[in-house]
Design a protein around this motif. Structure first.
Motif, PDB file in Angstrom:
ATOM      1  N   ASP A  52       0.826  -1.200   0.000  1.00  9.10           N
ATOM      2  CA  ASP A  52       0.000   0.000   0.000  1.00  9.10           C
ATOM      3  C   ASP A  52       0.868   1.262   0.000  1.00  9.10           C
ATOM      4  N   SER A  53       0.210   2.389   0.031  1.00  4.06           N
ATOM      5  CA  SER A  53       0.902   3.666  -0.069  1.00  4.06           C
ATOM      6  C   SER A  53       1.837   3.928   1.110  1.00  4.06           C
ATOM      7  N   ASP A  54       1.594   3.242   2.229  1.00 10.41           N
ATOM      8  CA  ASP A  54       2.464   3.377   3.400  1.00 10.41           C
ATOM      9  C   ASP A  54       3.623   2.382   3.390  1.00 10.41           C
ATOM     10  N   GLY A  55       3.594   1.456   2.465  1.00  9.51           N
ATOM     11  CA  GLY A  55       4.651   0.457   2.383  1.00  9.51           C
ATOM     12  C   GLY A  55       4.320  -0.864   3.050  1.00  9.51           C
ATOM     13  N   SER A  56       3.133  -0.995   3.593  1.00  6.06           N
ATOM     14  CA  SER A  56       2.728  -2.276   4.177  1.00  6.06           C
ATOM     15  C   SER A  56       2.510  -3.294   3.067  1.00  6.06           C
ATOM     16  N   THR A  57       2.880  -4.531   3.346  1.00  5.35           N
ATOM     17  CA  THR A  57       2.810  -5.566   2.329  1.00  5.35           C
ATOM     18  C   THR A  57       1.984  -6.760   2.778  1.00  5.35           C
ATOM     19  N   SER A  58       1.542  -7.532   1.800  1.00  5.71           N
ATOM     20  CA  SER A  58       0.811  -8.758   2.064  1.00  5.71           C
ATOM     21  C   SER A  58       1.187  -9.762   0.994  1.00  5.71           C
ATOM     22  N   TYR A  59       1.362 -11.022   1.408  1.00  7.66           N
ATOM     23  CA  TYR A  59       1.752 -12.077   0.484  1.00  7.66           C
ATOM     24  C   TYR A  59       0.839 -13.287   0.633  1.00  7.66           C
ATOM     25  N   ALA A  60       0.603 -13.960  -0.461  1.00  2.00           N
ATOM     26  CA  ALA A  60      -0.066 -15.246  -0.400  1.00  2.00           C
ATOM     27  C   ALA A  60       0.880 -16.247   0.262  1.00  2.00           C
ATOM     28  N   ASP A  61       0.324 -17.195   1.009  1.00  2.29           N
ATOM     29  CA  ASP A  61       1.157 -18.181   1.686  1.00  2.29           C
ATOM     30  C   ASP A  61       2.049 -18.937   0.708  1.00  2.29           C
TER      31      ASP A  61
END
Length: 123
Positions: A52-61
């Motif tokens: 996101d714009s703040d740099g937070s990330t999410s990944y699929a397992d």
């Protein structure tokens, strides 16, 4: 007009690496979520990774520890570094720009989609 353009796909042997790029333009809101979906023939579309714009990330397992998502704000470009590729990573990869995480997790249907770039991993 918002445009999202992917590049960097190709063919690689299992264990190899590829880096996908996504150039986004025309989006004027300060907050956003941008990421990658993939779809293989006969399979459902799945979210791979997003930031996101703040740099937070999410990944699929399925890609944690192997893929890394990052962005260059100065270039308005998103990257997906894919290491230790497996045949099951073979798919069309799409870059999607949405307004919030909820939009990404719900499948990105209301976001801005690129045309896709093919990734093929041979065993």
């Amino acid at each position: 007009q918002v445009q999202v353009v992917e590049s960097g796909g190709g063919s690689v042997q299992a264990g190899g690496s590829l880096r996908l790029s996504c150039a986004a333009s025309g989006y004027t809101y300060s907050r956003y979520c941008i990421g990658w979906f993939r779809q293989a023939p006969g399979k459902e579309r799945e979210g791979v990774a997003a930031i996101d714009s703040d740099g937070s990330t999410s990944y699929a397992d399925s890609v944690k520890g192997r893929f890394t998502i990052s962005k260059d704000n100065a270039k308005n470009t998103l990257y997906l570094q894919m290491n230790s590729l497996k045949p099951e990573d073979t798919a069309m990869y799409y870059c999607v720009l949405v307004g919030a995480w909820d939009d990404y997790y719900s499948g990105g249907d209301f976001g801005y989609w690129g045309q896709g770039t093919q990734v093929t991993v041979s065993s």
